[in-house]
Scaffold this motif. Structure first.
Motif, PDB file in Angstrom:
ATOM      1  N   GLN A  60       7.250  -9.096   1.594  1.00 34.59           N
ATOM      2  CA  GLN A  60       5.961  -9.777   1.494  1.00 34.59           C
ATOM      3  C   GLN A  60       6.071 -11.070   0.701  1.00 34.59           C
ATOM      4  O   GLN A  60       5.469 -12.084   1.057  1.00 34.59           O
ATOM      5  CB  GLN A  60       4.939  -8.854   0.835  1.00 34.59           C
ATOM      6  CG  GLN A  60       3.512  -9.380   0.908  1.00 34.59           C
ATOM      7  CD  GLN A  60       3.024  -9.517   2.336  1.00 34.59           C
ATOM      8  OE1 GLN A  60       2.838  -8.539   3.034  1.00 34.59           O
ATOM      9  NE2 GLN A  60       2.840 -10.747   2.799  1.00 34.59           N
TER      10      GLN A  60
ATOM     11  N   ASP B 164      -2.236  -8.220  15.495  1.00 35.95           N
ATOM     12  CA  ASP B 164      -3.181  -9.336  15.511  1.00 35.95           C
ATOM     13  C   ASP B 164      -3.531  -9.783  16.918  1.00 35.95           C
ATOM     14  O   ASP B 164      -4.669 -10.154  17.199  1.00 35.95           O
ATOM     15  CB  ASP B 164      -2.594 -10.518  14.734  1.00 35.95           C
ATOM     16  CG  ASP B 164      -2.455 -10.221  13.260  1.00 35.95           C
ATOM     17  OD1 ASP B 164      -3.470  -9.925  12.615  1.00 35.95           O
ATOM     18  OD2 ASP B 164      -1.321 -10.261  12.750  1.00 35.95           O
TER      19      ASP B 164
ATOM     20  N   ASP C  42       5.045 -14.700   2.012  1.00 36.72           N
ATOM     21  CA  ASP C  42       3.988 -15.434   1.315  1.00 36.72           C
ATOM     22  C   ASP C  42       4.448 -16.836   0.929  1.00 36.72           C
ATOM     23  O   ASP C  42       3.704 -17.814   1.071  1.00 36.72           O
ATOM     24  CB  ASP C  42       3.558 -14.674   0.060  1.00 36.72           C
ATOM     25  CG  ASP C  42       2.783 -13.405   0.376  1.00 36.72           C
ATOM     26  OD1 ASP C  42       2.369 -13.230   1.536  1.00 36.72           O
ATOM     27  OD2 ASP C  42       2.603 -12.583  -0.544  1.00 36.72           O
TER      28      ASP C  42
ATOM     29  N   THR D 281       1.241 -10.515  13.926  1.00 38.80           N
ATOM     30  CA  THR D 281       1.943  -9.370  14.502  1.00 38.80           C
ATOM     31  C   THR D 281       1.565  -9.237  15.968  1.00 38.80           C
ATOM     32  O   THR D 281       0.377  -9.191  16.311  1.00 38.80           O
ATOM     33  CB  THR D 281       1.602  -8.085  13.735  1.00 38.80           C
ATOM     34  OG1 THR D 281       2.020  -8.245  12.373  1.00 38.80           O
ATOM     35  CG2 THR D 281       2.304  -6.884  14.331  1.00 38.80           C
TER      36      THR D 281
ATOM     37  N   LYS E  46       0.823  -1.205   0.000  1.00 40.53           N
ATOM     38  CA  LYS E  46       0.000   0.000   0.000  1.00 40.53           C
ATOM     39  C   LYS E  46       0.857   1.254   0.000  1.00 40.53           C
ATOM     40  O   LYS E  46       0.485   2.268  -0.578  1.00 40.53           O
ATOM     41  CB  LYS E  46      -0.933  -0.015   1.219  1.00 40.53           C
ATOM     42  CG  LYS E  46      -1.956  -1.143   1.174  1.00 40.53           C
ATOM     43  CD  LYS E  46      -2.848  -1.108   2.395  1.00 40.53           C
ATOM     44  CE  LYS E  46      -3.883  -2.231   2.352  1.00 40.53           C
ATOM     45  NZ  LYS E  46      -4.731  -2.235   3.560  1.00 40.53           N
TER      46      LYS E  46
ATOM     47  N   SER F 188       3.887  -4.751   9.495  1.00 39.54           N
ATOM     48  CA  SER F 188       2.785  -4.342   8.626  1.00 39.54           C
ATOM     49  C   SER F 188       2.569  -5.282   7.450  1.00 39.54           C
ATOM     50  O   SER F 188       1.704  -5.020   6.600  1.00 39.54           O
ATOM     51  CB  SER F 188       3.039  -2.922   8.101  1.00 39.54           C
ATOM     52  OG  SER F 188       4.262  -2.865   7.378  1.00 39.54           O
ATOM     53  N   CYS F 189       3.312  -6.362   7.371  1.00 37.61           N
ATOM     54  CA  CYS F 189       3.148  -7.305   6.265  1.00 37.61           C
ATOM     55  C   CYS F 189       1.874  -8.133   6.438  1.00 37.61           C
ATOM     56  O   CYS F 189       1.373  -8.320   7.546  1.00 37.61           O
ATOM     57  CB  CYS F 189       4.348  -8.243   6.191  1.00 37.61           C
ATOM     58  SG  CYS F 189       5.898  -7.432   5.763  1.00 37.61           S
ATOM     59  N   ASN F 190       1.375  -8.656   5.329  1.00 40.71           N
ATOM     60  CA  ASN F 190       0.269  -9.608   5.361  1.00 40.71           C
ATOM     61  C   ASN F 190       0.807 -11.000   5.656  1.00 40.71           C
ATOM     62  O   ASN F 190       1.991 -11.282   5.482  1.00 40.71           O
ATOM     63  CB  ASN F 190      -0.468  -9.611   4.018  1.00 40.71           C
ATOM     64  CG  ASN F 190      -1.113  -8.286   3.704  1.00 40.71           C
ATOM     65  OD1 ASN F 190      -1.639  -7.614   4.597  1.00 40.71           O
ATOM     66  ND2 ASN F 190      -1.073  -7.882   2.441  1.00 40.71           N
ATOM     67  N   ASN F 191      -0.084 -11.878   6.074  1.00 41.33           N
ATOM     68  CA  ASN F 191       0.243 -13.290   6.302  1.00 41.33           C
ATOM     69  C   ASN F 191       1.236 -13.503   7.433  1.00 41.33           C
ATOM     70  O   ASN F 191       1.933 -14.525   7.470  1.00 41.33           O
ATOM     71  CB  ASN F 191       0.762 -13.960   5.020  1.00 41.33           C
ATOM     72  CG  ASN F 191      -0.349 -14.237   4.033  1.00 41.33           C
ATOM     73  OD1 ASN F 191      -1.497 -14.439   4.418  1.00 41.33           O
ATOM     74  ND2 ASN F 191      -0.019 -14.229   2.751  1.00 41.33           N
TER      75      ASN F 191
ATOM     76  N   CYS G 140       5.819  -2.420   4.751  1.00 37.91           N
ATOM     77  CA  CYS G 140       6.225  -3.712   4.204  1.00 37.91           C
ATOM     78  C   CYS G 140       6.415  -3.579   2.693  1.00 37.91           C
ATOM     79  O   CYS G 140       5.533  -3.103   1.985  1.00 37.91           O
ATOM     80  CB  CYS G 140       5.163  -4.758   4.514  1.00 37.91           C
ATOM     81  SG  CYS G 140       5.596  -6.414   3.960  1.00 37.91           S
TER      82      CYS G 140
ATOM     83  N   ALA H 173      -2.691  -3.179  12.421  1.00 32.66           N
ATOM     84  CA  ALA H 173      -1.759  -4.211  11.961  1.00 32.66           C
ATOM     85  C   ALA H 173      -1.503  -5.266  13.032  1.00 32.66           C
ATOM     86  O   ALA H 173      -1.034  -6.363  12.717  1.00 32.66           O
ATOM     87  CB  ALA H 173      -0.436  -3.583  11.534  1.00 32.66           C
TER      88      ALA H 173
END
Length: 496
Positions: free
Chosen positions: A321, A379, A325, A358, A36, A352-355, A316, A377
């Motif tokens: 990422q 979790d 992934d 955090t 983003k 701030s990464c996905n998957n 991120c 961000a």
């Protein structure tokens, strides 16, 4: 090679088997979606360039060298192809540390190539600590409030009735591990991914020795993200502390107990003097999760869980990422620290990464720790402790350490604080869950943690995820057939 940009981390795309200096016939790596917010250029000595799958540079090192030569001529800089990373992205040497303006110009030249999917600086990461059986006989378990106390502990001993993490390997991407008798029986062979000799302090070069020689530095050896010299620092033995929280040996009449004391720890050395480079970390993520990295022997014991108690400023990036992934696609759960800037974790990487899972840090009263990052961000939260509020109260996180100021000396135990200390609690919980239900995917494992977390007994301004992780409740829910212990009555809040 180490950069000096500050504190961040990296990843890449899918695994490629290209070997530097040779052509690869393997399939081109997939390309992760752009983040983003793209990471800003800063001072650095290298770039990480990802090519689109059908581009010549995705497969051919010769094509990369030609592209690099063309960019060097346009930018009037001394650039060279260094190596291909385990994700298929390539590392381009800038010929020494360059100022942010020059780095940005070279990045723009690469971005102008339609074959290039992304280009990011090879940034430096640092550790995210702030310096400072169901009834085992380990004498210092009573000081591990983070595992046992009713108010703000993680209710771990009750989980041990069902699972201790046996059969699970947890890779700790950190400073390596110093010799310690409370860790030795639960440690499997790792790898040293640090390529820069100054950073490594062990002669440099990748090798199969993941022991920690110390990360001490003299005044001015290291710089912050703005290029300002940092004061001298003792060796942190950060990876040893994190490893003990994850899986210190239980019921040996000694020291402390790890959250998943039946699991194995795999030390993967990526941090040394002044931190570590993102290009080294991307290969470490790939290798730890069972992927192939050119020039590195295959991992004989791939990890089902990766812990990264490291990071820093910056969103991120695609390289980070992509590596994450790919690890998750292999079935590896990735746990990361939220960061210690008391700010929105969306501005920290890899938080701030996905998957990833955090993790924010809480104190002994159950409040968000004052240093911990927060926000959407995040979790979940776990104990990270506070050591400077009242040192006599033992409110930090107790774990394995070494007494050496520079090189390894006597083994010891010490209290640390930080989101670095919170993350391995969740990595340990991930191992408990994976052992109880091996078929769990990383997404299912994360969902179980969130669904069974309990509200923070204290306060959190800005967002601390789904709440405070509860090991017993989560393991019982996943394993089935067991009734989770009822929430204990909360004692009065401690004075801050």
């Amino acid at each position: 090679m180490a950069s000096a940009l500050g504190v961040t981390l990296l990843g890449g795309a899918a695994v490629a088997n290209a070997i530097a200096g040779q052509e690869s016939s393997s399939a081109a790596p997939s390309v992760p979606a752009a983040p983003k917010a793209a990471p800003a250029a800063g001072q650095s000595d290298a770039l990480i360039v990802g090519y689109k799958p059908k581009a010549p540079g995705a497969r051919s090192d010769t094509a990369v060298r030609q592209d690099t030569k063309a960019v060097a001529a346009q930018a009037e800089e001394k650039l060279s192809f260094d190596r291909r990373l385990g994700t298929g992205a390539v590392l381009v040497d800038l010929g020494g540390e360059q100022p942010a303006k020059d780095v940005a110009e070279v990045m723009d030249q690469f971005r102008a190539d339609p074959d290039v999917a992304f280009v990011v600086p090879d940034r430096t990461v640092r550790a995210a600590a702030v310096a400072s059986p169901s009834n085992p006989n380990d004498p210092r378990l009573g000081e591990q409030w983070d595992l046992t106390e009713a108010r703000a502990g993680m209710n771990v001993p009750d989980a041990w009735r069902t699972s201790t993490g046996r059969g699970v390997t947890i890779a700790v991407l950190d400073t390596g591990s110093a010799p310690h008798s409370d860790l030795a029986a639960n440690t499997v062979a790792g790898y040293d991914f640090i390529t820069d000799a100054f950073t490594a302090k062990d002669g440099g070069g990748r090798d199969n020795d993941a022991s920690d020689p110390g990360d001490a530095s003299k005044a001015g050896d290291c710089k912050d993200a703005l290029g300002r010299p940092l004061p001298a620092a003792r060796s942190s033995w950060h990876g040893t502390h994190v490893a003990g929280t994850v899986a210190a040996v239980a019921d040996n009449g000694k020291g402390v107990v790890g959250v998943a004391h039946g699991a194995k720890v795999q030390p993967v050395r990526v941090l040394g003097r002044c931190g570590g480079s993102t290009s080294d970390i991307v290969d470490a993520i790939t290798w730890a999760s069972g992927g192939a990295v050119a020039g590195v022997p295959a991992n004989g014991t791939p990890a089902q869980v990766i812990n990264m108690s490291l990071g820093g400023g910056g969103a991120c990036d695609p390289a980070t990422q992509g590596a994450i992934d790919s690890a998750v696609q292999r079935g590896t759960t990735v746990v990361v620290a939220a960061g210690n800037e008391n700010s929105d974790a969306a501005s920290s990487s890899p938080a701030s990464c996905n998957n990833v899972i955090t993790v924010a840090a809480t104190n002994r009263a159950g409040d968000k720790a004052g240093y911990s990052n927060f926000g959407n961000a995040v979790d979940i939260s776990a104990p990270g402790g506070v050591t400077n509020r009242n040192p006599a109260a033992l409110d930090g996180i107790l774990s394995t350490l070494n007494s050496g100021a520079d090189a390894p000396a006597a083994e010891t135990f010490a209290f640390y604080e930080g989101t670095s200390m919170a993350a391995p609690h969740i990595a340990g919980l991930a191992a408990l869950l994976k052992a109880a239900m091996p078929a769990l995917t990383p997404a299912e494992l994360e969902r179980a943690m969130k669904d069974n977390a309990r509200p923070l007994p204290g306060t959190c301004a800005g967002g601390c995820g789904s709440g405070l992780a509860d090991a017993a409740r989560t393991v019982a829910n996943v394993a089935g057939g067991a009734t989770p212990p009822e929430d204990p009555a909360s004692p009065p809040a401690e004075d801050e």
